[in-house]
Design a protein around this motif. Structure first.
Motif, PDB file in Angstrom:
ATOM      1  N   MET A   1       0.846  -1.190   0.000  1.00 46.27           N
ATOM      2  CA  MET A   1       0.000   0.000   0.000  1.00 46.27           C
ATOM      3  C   MET A   1       0.889   1.250   0.000  1.00 46.27           C
ATOM      4  O   MET A   1       1.841   1.328   0.772  1.00 46.27           O
ATOM      5  CB  MET A   1      -0.907  -0.011   1.233  1.00 46.27           C
ATOM      6  N   PRO A   2       0.605   2.244  -0.862  1.00 44.53           N
ATOM      7  CA  PRO A   2       1.439   3.451  -0.926  1.00 44.53           C
ATOM      8  C   PRO A   2       1.497   4.152   0.426  1.00 44.53           C
ATOM      9  O   PRO A   2       0.549   4.123   1.209  1.00 44.53           O
ATOM     10  CB  PRO A   2       0.725   4.313  -1.974  1.00 44.53           C
ATOM     11  N   GLU A   3       2.636   4.814   0.651  1.00 43.11           N
ATOM     12  CA  GLU A   3       2.836   5.490   1.937  1.00 43.11           C
ATOM     13  C   GLU A   3       1.785   6.569   2.172  1.00 43.11           C
ATOM     14  O   GLU A   3       1.306   6.753   3.291  1.00 43.11           O
ATOM     15  CB  GLU A   3       4.232   6.104   1.970  1.00 43.11           C
ATOM     16  N   ALA A   4       1.421   7.296   1.108  1.00 44.71           N
ATOM     17  CA  ALA A   4       0.423   8.352   1.260  1.00 44.71           C
ATOM     18  C   ALA A   4      -0.913   7.790   1.711  1.00 44.71           C
ATOM     19  O   ALA A   4      -1.615   8.375   2.544  1.00 44.71           O
ATOM     20  CB  ALA A   4       0.254   9.111  -0.056  1.00 44.71           C
ATOM     21  N   THR A   5      -1.283   6.625   1.161  1.00 45.80           N
ATOM     22  CA  THR A   5      -2.542   5.992   1.549  1.00 45.80           C
ATOM     23  C   THR A   5      -2.500   5.570   3.009  1.00 45.80           C
ATOM     24  O   THR A   5      -3.479   5.723   3.762  1.00 45.80           O
ATOM     25  CB  THR A   5      -2.826   4.784   0.653  1.00 45.80           C
ATOM     26  N   LEU A   6      -1.356   5.023   3.440  1.00 45.08           N
ATOM     27  CA  LEU A   6      -1.211   4.636   4.838  1.00 45.08           C
ATOM     28  C   LEU A   6      -1.327   5.855   5.751  1.00 45.08           C
ATOM     29  O   LEU A   6      -1.940   5.788   6.821  1.00 45.08           O
ATOM     30  CB  LEU A   6       0.146   3.951   5.049  1.00 45.08           C
ATOM     31  N   SER A   7      -0.736   6.972   5.330  1.00 46.28           N
ATOM     32  CA  SER A   7      -0.800   8.185   6.134  1.00 46.28           C
ATOM     33  C   SER A   7      -2.235   8.681   6.276  1.00 46.28           C
ATOM     34  O   SER A   7      -2.668   9.066   7.370  1.00 46.28           O
ATOM     35  CB  SER A   7       0.061   9.272   5.500  1.00 46.28           C
ATOM     36  N   VAL A   8      -2.993   8.680   5.184  1.00 47.31           N
ATOM     37  CA  VAL A   8      -4.380   9.119   5.220  1.00 47.31           C
ATOM     38  C   VAL A   8      -5.198   8.204   6.132  1.00 47.31           C
ATOM     39  O   VAL A   8      -6.019   8.673   6.940  1.00 47.31           O
ATOM     40  CB  VAL A   8      -4.977   9.156   3.803  1.00 47.31           C
ATOM     41  N   ALA A   9      -4.974   6.904   6.018  1.00 48.33           N
ATOM     42  CA  ALA A   9      -5.704   5.947   6.857  1.00 48.33           C
ATOM     43  C   ALA A   9      -5.365   6.154   8.331  1.00 48.33           C
ATOM     44  O   ALA A   9      -6.250   6.097   9.201  1.00 48.33           O
ATOM     45  CB  ALA A   9      -5.378   4.523   6.425  1.00 48.33           C
ATOM     46  N   HIS A  10      -4.099   6.412   8.631  1.00 45.69           N
ATOM     47  CA  HIS A  10      -3.685   6.654  10.012  1.00 45.69           C
ATOM     48  C   HIS A  10      -4.339   7.916  10.558  1.00 45.69           C
ATOM     49  O   HIS A  10      -4.870   7.930  11.682  1.00 45.69           O
ATOM     50  CB  HIS A  10      -2.162   6.769  10.091  1.00 45.69           C
ATOM     51  N   ASP A  11      -4.329   8.991   9.760  1.00 42.95           N
ATOM     52  CA  ASP A  11      -4.918  10.252  10.210  1.00 42.95           C
ATOM     53  C   ASP A  11      -6.419  10.094  10.452  1.00 42.95           C
ATOM     54  O   ASP A  11      -6.960  10.626  11.436  1.00 42.95           O
ATOM     55  CB  ASP A  11      -4.665  11.351   9.184  1.00 42.95           C
ATOM     56  N   ALA A  12      -7.086   9.378   9.558  1.00 43.19           N
ATOM     57  CA  ALA A  12      -8.523   9.160   9.738  1.00 43.19           C
ATOM     58  C   ALA A  12      -8.804   8.380  11.020  1.00 43.19           C
ATOM     59  O   ALA A  12      -9.760   8.682  11.749  1.00 43.19           O
ATOM     60  CB  ALA A  12      -9.094   8.414   8.531  1.00 43.19           C
ATOM     61  N   ALA A  13      -7.966   7.414  11.311  1.00 47.24           N
ATOM     62  CA  ALA A  13      -8.141   6.632  12.534  1.00 47.24           C
ATOM     63  C   ALA A  13      -7.930   7.496  13.774  1.00 47.24           C
ATOM     64  O   ALA A  13      -8.643   7.351  14.776  1.00 47.24           O
ATOM     65  CB  ALA A  13      -7.177   5.449  12.543  1.00 47.24           C
ATOM     66  N   VAL A  14      -6.960   8.410  13.708  1.00 47.40           N
ATOM     67  CA  VAL A  14      -6.719   9.315  14.836  1.00 47.40           C
ATOM     68  C   VAL A  14      -7.925  10.214  15.075  1.00 47.40           C
ATOM     69  O   VAL A  14      -8.373  10.398  16.213  1.00 47.40           O
ATOM     70  CB  VAL A  14      -5.452  10.165  14.587  1.00 47.40           C
ATOM     71  N   VAL A  15      -8.481  10.767  13.993  1.00 44.09           N
ATOM     72  CA  VAL A  15      -9.634  11.663  14.124  1.00 44.09           C
ATOM     73  C   VAL A  15     -10.850  10.898  14.650  1.00 44.09           C
ATOM     74  O   VAL A  15     -11.553  11.370  15.563  1.00 44.09           O
ATOM     75  CB  VAL A  15      -9.944  12.340  12.780  1.00 44.09           C
ATOM     76  N   GLN A  16     -11.103   9.719  14.097  1.00 45.44           N
ATOM     77  CA  GLN A  16     -12.245   8.933  14.563  1.00 45.44           C
ATOM     78  C   GLN A  16     -12.064   8.497  16.015  1.00 45.44           C
ATOM     79  O   GLN A  16     -13.014   8.514  16.806  1.00 45.44           O
ATOM     80  CB  GLN A  16     -12.434   7.726  13.652  1.00 45.44           C
ATOM     81  N   GLY A  17     -10.828   8.151  16.359  1.00 46.24           N
ATOM     82  CA  GLY A  17     -10.553   7.772  17.736  1.00 46.24           C
ATOM     83  C   GLY A  17     -10.756   8.941  18.688  1.00 46.24           C
ATOM     84  O   GLY A  17     -11.250   8.757  19.815  1.00 46.24           O
ATOM     85  N   TYR A  18     -10.370  10.130  18.258  1.00 46.68           N
ATOM     86  CA  TYR A  18     -10.570  11.306  19.096  1.00 46.68           C
ATOM     87  C   TYR A  18     -12.056  11.529  19.368  1.00 46.68           C
ATOM     88  O   TYR A  18     -12.467  11.778  20.509  1.00 46.68           O
ATOM     89  CB  TYR A  18      -9.976  12.545  18.427  1.00 46.68           C
ATOM     90  N   HIS A  19     -12.872  11.444  18.326  1.00 42.05           N
ATOM     91  CA  HIS A  19     -14.298  11.689  18.518  1.00 42.05           C
ATOM     92  C   HIS A  19     -14.935  10.617  19.403  1.00 42.05           C
ATOM     93  O   HIS A  19     -15.818  10.919  20.217  1.00 42.05           O
ATOM     94  CB  HIS A  19     -15.003  11.790  17.169  1.00 42.05           C
ATOM     95  N   ALA A  20     -14.495   9.395  19.268  1.00 45.52           N
ATOM     96  CA  ALA A  20     -15.009   8.350  20.152  1.00 45.52           C
ATOM     97  C   ALA A  20     -14.580   8.594  21.597  1.00 45.52           C
ATOM     98  O   ALA A  20     -15.357   8.430  22.539  1.00 45.52           O
ATOM     99  CB  ALA A  20     -14.517   6.979  19.676  1.00 45.52           C
ATOM    100  N   ARG A  21     -13.358   9.009  21.777  1.00 45.03           N
ATOM    101  CA  ARG A  21     -12.810   9.223  23.115  1.00 45.03           C
ATOM    102  C   ARG A  21     -13.458  10.416  23.829  1.00 45.03           C
ATOM    103  O   ARG A  21     -13.604  10.397  25.056  1.00 45.03           O
ATOM    104  CB  ARG A  21     -11.299   9.450  22.993  1.00 45.03           C
ATOM    105  N   THR A  22     -13.842  11.434  23.078  1.00 49.23           N
ATOM    106  CA  THR A  22     -14.309  12.663  23.712  1.00 49.23           C
ATOM    107  C   THR A  22     -15.830  12.792  23.730  1.00 49.23           C
ATOM    108  O   THR A  22     -16.366  13.888  23.954  1.00 49.23           O
ATOM    109  CB  THR A  22     -13.712  13.883  22.995  1.00 49.23           C
ATOM    110  N   ARG A  23     -16.543  11.690  23.531  1.00 53.72           N
ATOM    111  CA  ARG A  23     -17.995  11.722  23.719  1.00 53.72           C
ATOM    112  C   ARG A  23     -18.330  11.678  25.206  1.00 53.72           C
ATOM    113  O   ARG A  23     -17.649  11.038  25.984  1.00 53.72           O
ATOM    114  CB  ARG A  23     -18.648  10.521  23.038  1.00 53.72           C
ATOM    115  N   HIS A  24     -19.404  12.372  25.566  1.00 54.44           N
ATOM    116  CA  HIS A  24     -19.963  12.197  26.897  1.00 54.44           C
ATOM    117  C   HIS A  24     -20.851  10.958  26.888  1.00 54.44           C
ATOM    118  O   HIS A  24     -21.496  10.642  25.886  1.00 54.44           O
ATOM    119  CB  HIS A  24     -20.804  13.415  27.297  1.00 54.44           C
TER     120      HIS A  24
END
Length: 309
Positions: free
Chosen positions: A1-24
């Motif tokens: 998998m291209p490095e750019a694709t891996l980077s995008v997937a990682h960033d998306a996971a970080v953002v989704q994880g943040y929203h899950a973590r910061t829910r009340h």
């Protein structure tokens, strides 16, 4: 998998994880401060020491345009790009609207709404060719209703067309001081408030607004936010977006402020807003970095009728 694709997937996971973590949740709140010292609230006003200050006019009291005119076909007729009209734009969008007092406390309200009245959004002006104002980068100081000149662009030969850009940044600590890990959410909410305020104020002048699809790095450079020495121990600002104001015809190619920077002379030292922060929320830095635009995108679509919607 291209490095750019891996980077995008990682960033998306970080953002989704943040929203899950910061829910009340019913059984608990997202992580936040255990207590608040209201006497030690961060300074609500960012200033840059050592900059030249240009007061702006306050012409809104003389404005007679009816509210309904903003939504009529075609909207109000476009007004000329002048320092007076620029003052009106800032007065109707980001200026102070009132001061309140209760006991020994006194605090300001602003035209643009903000979560908790904390106002994490900072506003900048990039200008070329406006009579009465040097070409350069300016920070808007709402308490003074004035422009602090952060940079002076190198002179150019011959007459030049007027070009006006509005830039936004977020100071995450202004929200994190009160809301903890959820602060990034509220900073994004306030960005929406700021963009809405800009569009309504521009509509009064008959001006169109077009987003420039710059990368995060280029936006930060254009606003001077990548100049670490100008901030030092002060809270840094996260570059958010740049918008072009179009007082006249809208068929011109989008502005590229990165081309304006060579030879610019920068001044100013940011003030520290909170000298004794009690907490650190590294998850905010992580989600901010993960959500940055890494590449220039196509600029927003050509502006339509001069309506704020």
């Amino acid at each position: 998998m291209p490095e750019a694709t891996l980077s995008v997937a990682h960033d998306a996971a970080v953002v989704q994880g943040y929203h899950a973590r910061t829910r009340h949740h019913l059984n608990g709140y997202a992580a936040g401060p255990d207590t608040l010292d209201w006497d030690a609230q961060p300074d609500p006003f960012r200033r840059f020491a050592g900059t030249a200050l240009t007061p702006l006019p306050l012409p809104a009291d003389g404005e007679t345009l009816p509210w309904t005119a903003l939504f009529a076909d075609g909207g109000p007729a476009p007004r000329a790009a002048t320092l007076n009209h620029l003052g009106l734009l800032f007065e109707l969008s980001f200026a102070l609207s009132a001061w309140k007092e209760f006991g020994p406390d006194r605090w300001a309200l602003r035209i643009n709404p903000s979560s908790g009245n904390l106002h994490p959004t900072e506003v900048y002006l990039l200008v070329r060719g406006l009579p009465g104002l040097d070409d350069g980068v300016y920070h808007y100081a709402p308490q003074a209703h004035a422009l602090e000149q952060r940079a002076r662009f190198a002179p150019r030969p011959g007459p030049q067309p007027t070009q006006l850009l509005i830039g936004f940044s977020s100071i995450h600590w202004r929200e994190a001081w009160k809301y903890g890990e959820r602060a990034f959410r509220y900073c994004q909410l306030d960005m929406g408030h700021a963009i809405g305020a800009l569009r309504y104020a521009a509509a009064v002048l008959g001006w169109r607004v077009r987003e420039l699809g710059l990368s995060h790095a280029d936006t930060a450079a254009a606003l001077g936010l990548n100049r670490a020495g100008d901030f030092g121990p002060a809270e840094h600002e996260e570059a958010e977006a740049l918008f072009e104001l179009l007082p006249g015809a809208s068929d011109a190619a989008p502005a590229d402020p990165v081309d304006w920077l060579p030879g610019a002379t920068w001044t100013g030292q940011a003030n520290r807003l909170d000298p004794r922060p009690m907490y650190r929320w590294p998850v905010i830095d992580a989600v901010a970095q993960a959500s940055r635009r890494q590449r220039a995108a196509r600029s927003g679509p050509p502006p339509g009728p001069r309506r704020p919607t």
